[in-house]
Design a protein around this motif. Structure first.
Motif, PDB file in Angstrom:
ATOM      1  N   SER A 185       0.807  -1.064  -0.160  1.00 57.36           N
ATOM      2  CA  SER A 185       0.067   0.071  -0.082  1.00 57.36           C
ATOM      3  C   SER A 185       0.669   1.220   0.049  1.00 57.36           C
ATOM      4  CB  SER A 185      -0.872  -0.022   1.257  1.00 57.36           C
ATOM      5  OG  SER A 185      -0.187   0.055   2.413  1.00 57.36           O
ATOM      6  N   LYS A 186       0.346   2.243  -0.299  1.00 53.14           N
ATOM      7  CA  LYS A 186       0.978   3.690  -0.360  1.00 53.14           C
ATOM      8  C   LYS A 186       0.420   4.926   0.518  1.00 53.14           C
ATOM      9  CE  LYS A 186      -0.067   6.640  -3.848  1.00 53.14           C
ATOM     10  NZ  LYS A 186      -1.403   7.400  -3.244  1.00 53.14           N
ATOM     11  N   PHE A 187       0.903   5.694   0.583  1.00 52.97           N
ATOM     12  CA  PHE A 187       0.252   6.921   1.570  1.00 52.97           C
ATOM     13  C   PHE A 187      -1.032   7.285   0.705  1.00 52.97           C
ATOM     14  CE2 PHE A 187       2.836   8.963  -1.523  1.00 52.97           C
ATOM     15  CZ  PHE A 187       2.071   9.918  -2.090  1.00 52.97           C
ATOM     16  N   VAL A 188      -1.980   8.069   1.473  1.00 57.75           N
ATOM     17  CA  VAL A 188      -3.207   8.495   0.822  1.00 57.75           C
ATOM     18  C   VAL A 188      -3.169  10.084   0.857  1.00 57.75           C
ATOM     19  CG1 VAL A 188      -5.767   8.160   0.756  1.00 57.75           C
ATOM     20  CG2 VAL A 188      -4.317   6.371   1.437  1.00 57.75           C
ATOM     21  N   GLU A 189      -3.623  10.624  -0.198  1.00 59.82           N
ATOM     22  CA  GLU A 189      -3.708  12.119   0.017  1.00 59.82           C
ATOM     23  C   GLU A 189      -5.098  12.546   0.449  1.00 59.82           C
ATOM     24  OE1 GLU A 189      -4.009  14.460  -3.273  1.00 59.82           O
ATOM     25  OE2 GLU A 189      -5.066  15.515  -1.529  1.00 59.82           O
ATOM     26  N   ARG A 190      -5.682  13.026   1.595  1.00 63.64           N
ATOM     27  CA  ARG A 190      -6.806  13.142   1.880  1.00 63.64           C
ATOM     28  C   ARG A 190      -7.690  11.967   1.901  1.00 63.64           C
ATOM     29  NH1 ARG A 190      -8.478  18.524  -1.418  1.00 63.64           N
ATOM     30  NH2 ARG A 190      -6.978  17.876  -2.759  1.00 63.64           N
ATOM     31  N   PRO A 191      -7.543  11.154   2.719  1.00 65.25           N
ATOM     32  CA  PRO A 191      -8.425   9.785   2.946  1.00 65.25           C
ATOM     33  C   PRO A 191      -9.729  10.249   3.243  1.00 65.25           C
ATOM     34  CG  PRO A 191      -6.726   9.904   4.733  1.00 65.25           C
ATOM     35  CD  PRO A 191      -6.759  11.362   4.000  1.00 65.25           C
TER      36      PRO A 191
ATOM     37  N   CYS B 157      -9.831   4.703  10.263  1.00 63.41           N
ATOM     38  CA  CYS B 157      -9.222   3.320  10.329  1.00 63.41           C
ATOM     39  C   CYS B 157     -10.266   1.938  10.602  1.00 63.41           C
ATOM     40  CB  CYS B 157      -8.037   3.317  11.364  1.00 63.41           C
ATOM     41  SG  CYS B 157      -8.602   3.839  12.851  1.00 63.41           S
TER      42      CYS B 157
ATOM     43  N   PHE C 150      -4.150  -0.597  12.091  1.00 61.67           N
ATOM     44  CA  PHE C 150      -3.317  -0.713  10.633  1.00 61.67           C
ATOM     45  C   PHE C 150      -3.839  -1.768  10.052  1.00 61.67           C
ATOM     46  CE2 PHE C 150      -1.649  -2.711  15.031  1.00 61.67           C
ATOM     47  CZ  PHE C 150      -1.967  -4.072  14.422  1.00 61.67           C
ATOM     48  N   ARG C 151      -4.953  -2.502  10.521  1.00 63.66           N
ATOM     49  CA  ARG C 151      -5.801  -3.702   9.850  1.00 63.66           C
ATOM     50  C   ARG C 151      -6.224  -3.154   8.392  1.00 63.66           C
ATOM     51  NH1 ARG C 151      -6.183  -8.478  12.899  1.00 63.66           N
ATOM     52  NH2 ARG C 151      -5.295  -8.177  14.721  1.00 63.66           N
TER      53      ARG C 151
ATOM     54  N   PHE D 280     -10.070   1.283  -0.764  1.00 63.41           N
ATOM     55  CA  PHE D 280      -8.792   0.305  -0.849  1.00 63.41           C
ATOM     56  C   PHE D 280      -9.592  -0.972  -1.786  1.00 63.41           C
ATOM     57  CE2 PHE D 280      -6.981   1.930   3.183  1.00 63.41           C
ATOM     58  CZ  PHE D 280      -6.151   2.870   2.630  1.00 63.41           C
TER      59      PHE D 280
ATOM     60  N   ASP E  23      -6.166   9.139  -4.012  1.00 65.39           N
ATOM     61  CA  ASP E  23      -5.729  10.458  -3.698  1.00 65.39           C
ATOM     62  C   ASP E  23      -6.850  11.652  -4.218  1.00 65.39           C
ATOM     63  OD1 ASP E  23      -3.771   9.296  -2.575  1.00 65.39           O
ATOM     64  OD2 ASP E  23      -1.988   9.522  -4.164  1.00 65.39           O
TER      65      ASP E  23
ATOM     66  N   ILE F 272      -4.140   4.453   8.901  1.00 66.60           N
ATOM     67  CA  ILE F 272      -4.952   5.757   8.038  1.00 66.60           C
ATOM     68  C   ILE F 272      -5.871   6.327   8.938  1.00 66.60           C
ATOM     69  CG2 ILE F 272      -6.874   3.964   7.609  1.00 66.60           C
ATOM     70  CD1 ILE F 272      -5.323   6.233   5.115  1.00 66.60           C
TER      71      ILE F 272
ATOM     72  N   TRP G  36      -3.633  17.573   3.359  1.00 63.29           N
ATOM     73  CA  TRP G  36      -3.051  16.649   4.223  1.00 63.29           C
ATOM     74  C   TRP G  36      -2.799  15.299   3.559  1.00 63.29           C
ATOM     75  CZ3 TRP G  36      -8.127  17.393   4.444  1.00 63.29           C
ATOM     76  CH2 TRP G  36      -9.014  16.161   4.713  1.00 63.29           C
TER      77      TRP G  36
ATOM     78  N   ASN H 235      -1.923  11.144   4.597  1.00 65.42           N
ATOM     79  CA  ASN H 235      -1.831  10.011   5.836  1.00 65.42           C
ATOM     80  C   ASN H 235      -1.038   9.090   5.070  1.00 65.42           C
ATOM     81  OD1 ASN H 235      -2.627   7.294   6.935  1.00 65.42           O
ATOM     82  ND2 ASN H 235      -3.259   8.960   8.443  1.00 65.42           N
ATOM     83  N   THR H 236       0.199   8.539   6.028  1.00 64.19           N
ATOM     84  CA  THR H 236       0.980   7.742   5.253  1.00 64.19           C
ATOM     85  C   THR H 236       0.457   6.321   5.187  1.00 64.19           C
ATOM     86  OG1 THR H 236       2.413   7.514   7.386  1.00 64.19           O
ATOM     87  CG2 THR H 236       3.185   9.026   5.771  1.00 64.19           C
TER      88      THR H 236
ATOM     89  N   LEU I  64      -0.215   3.536   7.284  1.00 61.61           N
ATOM     90  CA  LEU I  64       0.694   2.460   8.073  1.00 61.61           C
ATOM     91  C   LEU I  64      -0.084   1.266   7.972  1.00 61.61           C
ATOM     92  CD1 LEU I  64       3.030   4.342  10.548  1.00 61.61           C
ATOM     93  CD2 LEU I  64       3.576   3.713   8.228  1.00 61.61           C
TER      94      LEU I  64
END
Lengths: 446, 508
Positions: A2-8, A12, A133-134, A333, A362, B74, B103, B105-106, B108
């Motif tokens: 996976s990668k970073f998300v810009e403005r998710p 979680c 993180f899941r 995702f 993104d 996230i 912004w 978010n990385t 993880l």
């Protein structure tokens, strides 16, 4: 990877679990997580979800161990046991459900231990590992459903032939979940079935407890809640189907035919139900014929959101309303396999529209895809472009809508610029609400 | 105070002995606070609260032309999805061309928890720089990377060589403290180390030195005050305070909220730092004094006539303009009192309950008292020596407030529900984010602050009086809703001691 998300556009897995439990009747989530996890998701599960409110025992009221450095070093199980015990003493609920954050999972706290002692008592306490993180919200929804189906739904020996279960409309993440559930239940009622949706109007935990008596599980998503349906089938032997989330005449007819077939109903009966709904629908839908044609209200449309919602919106826009939803950006995702599955729901349009599908998490890229699809004005004299354009997405799309001076309606998460109560867009009646909202934007300055 | 060479600031439990669990009378709190052991109090049942990271965002989401990188799974910083809309609007009040909130978010995941998340952070920073070309990239470190040992400082140091933006690390891992306000230290720590100071910026010496220009500059600096604003302030609050200071012919710089990253560079070129709220800015003020010799004033928040006057007089005294300030205050207060007359008549004898930050609730209590209202109880998120000073001042000036109930806790609405059931105030004045609970108990609510309304200075007193009166003109919503909503607590909770779950056993 996976990668970073810009403005998710999602919190979680823990947030998804909290959001799901927040709206399950008389259920009290207990958070075993670092100080701050509960407060961190509170705004996202309220103000970004059409101001849906704090719920029965969530937001600031959400019981939480508020684990800090001491417990991270020495372990937090003792603190959890104390918190569960005192929550039961203080908070009135029919079900208590422990969910965990990243930190307590990483230090190896065993929540099953803390929960086990309530196995035989009168109070029901469940638990699931939902560390952030899941995954994202949908993951948390899935984990909670699986746990409920495994540990809460009672085994049933007899099947009720007129009862079905319904899920896949993801509460809170679908800001219109409550209205949507009611509308889809309405469609199934028309087919002669009673429906448990667990989160719907007037339902109690008994609907969930007795869900194993159902003859079919209907998941209105190809992605969300499918694993839970497999668990349900494995444990309770109830088969499931997945069906695309329906909005409008074309989408709802597909849904009704698919459900009817799975339930073994006669085609003629299903077609009669569809005709009745169409009569109602078009008696209103025809009213816009004047304004639509007088003001030329057809629009090029960009649809942004998760795989569930975008396919329903796009089919409605293309086949019911006759707009041109030529670009769809799917923001959740998805695995490669899920992407392929999602693609299947954007085909077979009666209108012949063939939307360009992009999978991208993104937010900034939405504007780039619009420019790529419709071209960017280089101050040419003759120019096609995204004009007249319309953006159906979330509050995050406000930036791109403003920069393109395109009108916009926020229908996918996050929605911070509308207040949503019982409104829903599903089915025939929901599509009428959507039509009202879309066209109201366009006549808003008159 | 000098923590500035450390990578991370200390937590407030350690630095200030801040307390987050107490219940009793104002008098008792004042007495116990002086023993210095309150920080050990805890709860055996607790409800959720925010963390350092959540609260850091309250400042950071205001900074213009910056990109925030949240290095975490996230969900951390999730509140941003709710804030993006209004943040842009408020930023535009300061600069019509402001970009609003951006912004990353990385994200993880389970693999990163095992292998480390440094690569994702690198790629996020590089993306932020090339996609947006911002003036600053603010990297927020969270619990997970702290536990797995990601070395964000080294990454930042390395990437700083190739990015246009200044990169500011903020160490705000949630699990480290239960005192959310540690967030302010975390943010200011990052700002002080990475945005303040000319040595961080390249500036060429002028070819022809202009002595007159230099003298002029020196003079301006000698008349410049930094007003350290807080994100709970509105633009109109800011304008009221700036106007008061301008009446003393001072040059005013407003920091840090809604500032541009470049605004910090020469912020040490000031005669005085003026605090709005010690909870927010004692760390910054102290360090500006240690490092740059800028003195500061940190006594009170300009809310209510008494505290606004004190605030203004303290500043005037520093510049030797006490007499002028006294005249200004006298004129303002006379005009204000005349305007307040009808509202005082209406509000006289009405009872209130207050909840929010320690500094703000104690001073707002004084404001309400000056309007003729009675404060039955207060709640503060936490309590430390700055609250103690103001509480002692309140007890000193309004002796009956000694008896008022005071409850310290971040959130913890169960304690509040119990208190409200017993106290039944006419109005509840609370920190946004938790006000709905009081409303569901049938009590009309007035928000303790609002970024669209005026609360501070003399104008603020009038606005609060006017709006309180308006709120009480029709309380049907809360009276309706109490009949149909219920809070999640068992009935018998309301007959118990509201502080039953506070463990004070460690404190003597």
């Amino acid at each position: 990877m996976s990668k970073f998300v810009e403005r998710p556009r999602y919190v979680c897995a823990l947030g998804g679990a909290i959001g799901t439990l927040k709206v399950l009747p008389r259920t009290v989530p207990i958070l075993h997580a670092a100080t701050g996890c509960g407060g961190n998701v509170a705004l996202a599960l309220n103000q970004a979800a059409g101001y849906m409110g704090s719920g029965y025992c969530a937001d600031q009221a959400l019981p939480s161990t508020n684990t800090s450095e001491r417990e991270i070093v020495f372990g937090g199980e003792e603190r959890l046991s104390e918190q569960i015990e005192n929550t039961i003493k203080l908070v009135d609920g029919d079900l208590y459900f422990v969910v965990t954050g990243c930190m307590v999972e990483m230090i190896g706290d065993d929540i099953r231990n803390a929960v086990k002692k309530y196995d035989k008592g009168s109070v029901q306490v469940l638990g699931a590992e939902t560390g952030g993180f899941r995954g994202n919200y949908y993951k948390g929804y899935e984990i909670v459903l699986k746990t409920l189906f495994r540990d809460f739904v009672e085994k049933k020996a007899v099947t009720d032939g007129k009862l079905v279960n319904l899920w896949g409309v993801v509460p809170v993440q679908d800001v219109f979940w409550k209205g949507n559930i009611a509308l889809i239940k309405g469609l199934l009622h028309k087919l002669g079935y009673r429906v448990n949706s667990f989160f719907g109007e007037g339902e109690t935990l008994d609907n969930l407890r007795n869900a194993a008596a159902a003859s079919l599980n209907i998941v209105v998503s190809d992605t969300f809640g499918v694993e839970a349906a497999q668990v349900f089938e494995e444990i309770h032997g109830v088969p499931y189907i997945t069906a695309p989330f329906p909005i409008g005449d074309h989408g709802s007819a597909i849904f009704l035919r698919q459900a009817g077939k799975a339930l073994g109903m006669e085609d003629a009966f299903v077609e009669k139900v569809i005709r009745e709904e169409q009569d109602y629908y078009y008696s209103y839908f025809e009213r816009i014929a004047d304004v639509y044609s007088d003001l030329d209200l057809q629009r090029y449309t960009t649809v942004v959101g998760d795989s569930n919602y975008t396919q329903a919106l796009t089919r409605f826009l293309a086949d019911d309303l006759g707009w041109l939803p030529e670009l769809v950006v799917i923001t959740d995702f998805l695995t490669g396999e899920q992407q392929e599955q999602a693609r299947g729901n954007f085909t077979g349009y009666e209108s012949g529209v063939q939307p360009e599908l992009v999978f991208d998490t993104d937010a900034s890229n939405v504007g780039k895809y619009i420019a790529r699809h419709w071209g960017q004005s280089g101050s040419q004299k003759y120019f096609e472009g995204f004009n007249p354009g319309f953006i159906l997405g979330s509050a995050i799309e406000r930036d791109v809508a403003e920069s393109l001076k395109a009108p916009q309606l926020t229908v996918t998460y996050p929605i911070s610029n509308r207040v949503v109560l019982d409104r829903g867009y599903a089915g025939y009646r929901g599509a009428l609400r959507l039509t009202e909202d879309l066209l109201s934007v366009l006549v808003g300055n008159r | 105070m000098d923590y500035i060479n450390e990578k991370t600031p200390p937590i407030r439990e350690d630095r200030l002995g801040a307390c987050m669990a107490f219940g009793g009378s104002c008098c008792e709190l004042s007495r116990q606070s002086k023993k210095g052991c309150l920080f050990q109090n805890n709860r055996t049942f607790s409800q959720s609260q925010g963390c350092q990271l959540t609260l850091s965002l309250a400042i950071l989401n205001t900074i213009r032309d910056a990109v925030i990188v949240v290095h975490s799974p996230i969900g951390c910083g999730a509140g941003l999805v709710a804030q993006a809309g209004f943040c842009k609007g408020f930023q535009k009040l300061r600069d019509p061309n402001a970009f609003g909130l951006r912004w990353i978010n990385t994200n993880l995941d389970e693999i990163d928890v095992i292998n480390g998340g440094e690569e994702k952070l690198r790629s996020a920073i590089i993306y932020a720089d090339s996609e947006y070309r911002p003036s600053a990239i603010i990297v927020m470190n969270s619990c997970v990377p702290a536990l797995i040992g990601d070395d964000i400082d080294t990454i930042i140091e390395d990437l700083q060589k190739q990015t246009r933006a200044r990169i500011v690390p903020v160490h705000c891992e949630g699990f480290k403290t239960k005192i959310q306000a540690t967030a302010y230290d975390a943010v200011y720590h990052g700002i002080l180390r990475h945005l303040v100071g000319a040595e961080l910026y390249e500036e060429e010496d002028p070819v022809l030195p202009d002595e007159f220009e230099e003298l002029k500059e020196k003079y301006i600096i000698s008349r410049t005050v930094n007003v350290l604003n807080v994100s709970s302030m509105s633009r109109s609050d800011e304008q009221e305070l700036v106007n008061l200071l301008k009446a003393l012919e001072l040059n005013v710089r407003v920091l840090p909220c809604y500032a541009h990253p470049d605004d910090f560079a020469d912020s040490y070129e000031a005669a005085l730092n003026v605090s709005i709220c010690a909870t927010h800015d004692d760390y910054f003020s102290e360090h500006m004094k240690t490092k740059y010799g800028v003195p500061f004033i940190l006594k009170t928040i300009p809310i209510g006539i008494a505290n606004t006057s004190k605030w203004l007089l303290d500043i005037a005294r520093f510049f030797g303009m006490e007499e002028r300030a006294e005249k200004l205050i006298a004129a303002e207060v006379e005009e204000l009192n005349a305007a307040l007359k009808p509202y005082r008549e209406f509000l006289k004898g009405k009872t209130a309950f207050l909840a929010g930050g320690e500094i703000r609730v104690i001073t707002t209590a004084e404001l309400l008292h000056s309007l003729g209202m009675e404060v039955l109880g207060l709640r503060g998120f936490h309590f430390d020596r700055y609250g103690e000073a103001l509480l002692d001042q309140l007890i000193d000036e309004i002796p009956e407030s000694e008896r008022a109930i005071i409850n310290i806790g971040t959130g913890q609405p169960f304690e509040q529900a119990n208190l409200l059931e017993k106290l039944k105030p006419d109005i509840y004045i609370g920190h946004p984010g938790g006000n709905g609970w009081a409303n569901k108990q049938g009590i009309p609510v007035f928000p303790l602050f609002g970024q669209a309304f005026n609360y501070m200075g003399f104008l603020g007193v009038y606005e609060v009086a006017r709006r309180l009166t308006r709120t009480l003109k029709n309380t049907s919503y809360s009276r309706n809703i109490v009949k149909h909503a219920r809070l999640p607590y068992r009935r018998d909770w309301y007959s118990q001691d509201p502080f039953s779950y506070i463990d004070q056993s460690v404190a003597p």
